[in-house]
Motif scaffolding. Structure first.
Motif, PDB file in Angstrom:
ATOM      1  N   THR A   1     -15.839   7.909  -2.196  1.00 38.00           N
ATOM      2  CA  THR A   1     -15.008   8.192  -3.367  1.00 38.00           C
ATOM      3  C   THR A   1     -14.324   9.550  -3.305  1.00 38.00           C
ATOM      4  N   VAL A   2     -14.803  10.447  -2.452  1.00 39.11           N
ATOM      5  CA  VAL A   2     -14.240  11.796  -2.351  1.00 39.11           C
ATOM      6  C   VAL A   2     -13.731  12.015  -0.931  1.00 39.11           C
ATOM      7  N   VAL A   3     -12.505  12.496  -0.806  1.00 38.05           N
ATOM      8  CA  VAL A   3     -11.968  12.885   0.498  1.00 38.05           C
ATOM      9  C   VAL A   3     -12.249  14.371   0.660  1.00 38.05           C
ATOM     10  N   ASP A   4     -13.205  14.690   1.500  1.00 40.43           N
ATOM     11  CA  ASP A   4     -13.663  16.070   1.641  1.00 40.43           C
ATOM     12  C   ASP A   4     -12.510  16.977   2.077  1.00 40.43           C
ATOM     13  N   GLY A   5     -12.297  18.039   1.312  1.00 34.29           N
ATOM     14  CA  GLY A   5     -11.229  18.980   1.605  1.00 34.29           C
ATOM     15  C   GLY A   5      -9.899  18.622   0.990  1.00 34.29           C
ATOM     16  N   ARG A   6      -9.810  17.424   0.350  1.00 33.97           N
ATOM     17  CA  ARG A   6      -8.551  16.994  -0.252  1.00 33.97           C
ATOM     18  C   ARG A   6      -8.714  16.650  -1.739  1.00 33.97           C
ATOM     19  N   THR A   7      -9.766  15.909  -2.081  1.00 34.82           N
ATOM     20  CA  THR A   7      -9.999  15.589  -3.498  1.00 34.82           C
ATOM     21  C   THR A   7     -11.318  16.164  -3.998  1.00 34.82           C
ATOM     22  N   GLY A   8     -12.015  16.838  -3.135  1.00 37.33           N
ATOM     23  CA  GLY A   8     -13.281  17.470  -3.496  1.00 37.33           C
ATOM     24  C   GLY A   8     -13.854  18.164  -2.286  1.00 37.33           C
ATOM     25  N   LEU A   9     -15.045  18.720  -2.460  1.00 35.61           N
ATOM     26  CA  LEU A   9     -15.695  19.457  -1.383  1.00 35.61           C
ATOM     27  C   LEU A   9     -17.164  19.047  -1.348  1.00 35.61           C
ATOM     28  N   LEU A  10     -17.640  18.687  -0.151  1.00 31.34           N
ATOM     29  CA  LEU A  10     -18.986  18.163   0.010  1.00 31.34           C
ATOM     30  C   LEU A  10     -19.810  19.061   0.913  1.00 31.34           C
ATOM     31  N   VAL A  11     -21.129  19.039   0.699  1.00 34.15           N
ATOM     32  CA  VAL A  11     -22.028  19.889   1.464  1.00 34.15           C
ATOM     33  C   VAL A  11     -23.339  19.144   1.698  1.00 34.15           C
ATOM     34  N   ASP A  12     -23.982  19.411   2.829  1.00 35.31           N
ATOM     35  CA  ASP A  12     -25.272  18.790   3.158  1.00 35.31           C
ATOM     36  C   ASP A  12     -26.406  19.671   2.661  1.00 35.31           C
ATOM     37  N   SER A  13     -26.522  19.821   1.355  1.00 37.18           N
ATOM     38  CA  SER A  13     -27.536  20.739   0.842  1.00 37.18           C
ATOM     39  C   SER A  13     -27.832  20.449  -0.622  1.00 37.18           C
ATOM     40  N   VAL A  14     -29.078  20.714  -1.000  1.00 34.91           N
ATOM     41  CA  VAL A  14     -29.463  20.707  -2.411  1.00 34.91           C
ATOM     42  C   VAL A  14     -29.987  22.088  -2.798  1.00 34.91           C
TER      43      VAL A  14
END
Length: 388
Positions: A329-342
């Motif tokens: 649902t999210v395009v990383d760097g274009r519609t949001g930002l994702l990370v491998d961390s909690v």
């Protein structure tokens, strides 16, 4: 981007870049008996909306559910005999009985049966495979059976043996299903891993028209706070959302409801920033909250996740976990930002990159998950699977 441009994008695009074709006819089913079935029917869940949308494509179909919750005003639902027992009040206790209920639902026989399943609805029998076409839209193989690490209801070690028995029952009673649709790639992979079956991916419908077209005053809010939306239960990580806001020194709005409310309010009191709670906001209020937010915090591993799509339809970027449905649902760097961390500190660099994102692009991307797009895809699936 204008409303007309958004609707044009909806008509032409899919989230994965595949084209959405024009209307598909289901006229060949007009003289055939059709049933659409769902698990228990609650008030406002995403799975219930999928059931409604599927049923809308088949207006002459009979609609079956195990039971509908008290106070639910949904017409023309035929409840199972389980609805007349005390078991309807406790889903966990009713679970072992559900496969039997789906096999004794009705003496009627149907030509086509479409199930909306997140427990055992895909095991329903309302005919025989030689004469009845069985299709199942799967929200997830029952998480408390197959993925207990995600769902605490099945994680108790004392339930390991009953869980294995129910897994075997689930597999044996679903062999007659001709075609599966999964609500995400994540769920498709689980269907392959647990059931050894393939599935077409049809993302669930989101009312992107509503969220992308608010009244004019809502469109010009200053985006000054972070936002968390969802059910207040442990795996949704609202404690982490509060910690991120505290580390970022930014105000936070927490919208939803759930059993963790008292714990979250205590965590908010220690956060060192303003945290306000919106308990069960209606859709209009939720849209206001999305449009006023700097970003949606969503550090959650979900099967799909409708909330991030709603946020993007409002031009609100998503900061979340690089797992599960967010990969879709999210395009990383274009519609949001994702990370491998909690870990809260790992989200701070993402907040500093929000200005890189084009909010019009977010709205256009979300349009690919619209109700119209869902209807087109589910009609094509049903047509392809019943024209034989």
């Amino acid at each position: 981007m204008s409303a007309e441009e958004v609707r044009d994008r909806q008509a032409r695009s899919a989230p994965d870049g595949a084209a959405v074709d024009g209307p598909v006819s289901l006229d060949h089913l007009a003289d055939r008996s059709v049933a659409v079935v769902h698990e228990w029917f609650g008030a406002t869940g995403g799975s219930e909306n999928v059931f409604r949308q599927i049923a809308a494509q088949l207006p002459h179909a009979e609609r079956f559910v195990l039971w509908k919750d008290e106070g639910v005003d949904e017409p023309d639902l035929r409840e199972s005999w389980l609805a007349r027992t005390p078991l309807r009040r406790t889903k966990a206790v009713a679970l072992p009985v559900m496969p039997l209920v789906w096999r004794t639902l009705s003496r009627e026989r149907f030509d086509v049966v479409v199930s909306s399943s997140h427990a055992f609805a895909h095991t329903v029998r309302l005919g025989v495979p030689e004469r009845t076409r069985y299709l199942s839209y799967v929200h997830s193989p029952a998480r408390y059976l197959w993925s207990p690490s995600f769902d605490g209801r099945g994680a108790n070690p004392l339930l390991a043996a009953p869980r294995r028995i129910l897994q075997a029952v689930d597999l044996r009673l679903s062999r007659h299903v001709h075609s599966y649709a999964a609500n995400s790639r994540e769920v498709r992979d689980r269907i392959r891993r647990y059931w050894g079956r393939d599935a077409v991916v049809i993302n669930p419908p989101v009312d992107t028209d509503f969220f992308s077209s608010p009244p004019e005053p809502e469109r010009h809010q200053s985006r000054e706070y972070l936002l968390g939306v969802g059910r207040w239960i442990p795996y949704k990580n609202f404690d982490l959302i509060i910690a991120i806001a505290g580390a970022a020194r930014l105000p936070l709005v927490v919208a939803g409801s759930g059993p963790e409310e008292a714990n979250l309010r205590r965590a908010a009191a220690r956060a060192g920033v303003a945290v306000s709670f919106e308990v069960q906001p209606d859709r209009e209020r939720l849209r206001q909250l999305y449009w006023g937010a700097k970003a949606l915090l969503f550090p959650v591993h979900e099967d799909f996740g409708i909330i991030p799509v709603e946020a993007q339809a409002c031009g609100t970027p998503v900061l979340g976990l690089r797992r599960g449905g967010l990969l879709e649902t999210v395009v990383d760097g274009r519609t949001g930002l994702l990370v491998d961390s909690v870990t809260a500190a790992d989200y701070l660099p993402l907040l500093r990159r929000l200005d890189e994102l084009d909010r019009d692009r977010l709205v256009a991307h979300a349009a690919g998950f619209s109700q119209q797009a869902f209807s087109a895809r589910v009609r094509r699936w049903i047509a392809e699977q019943t024209a034989r």
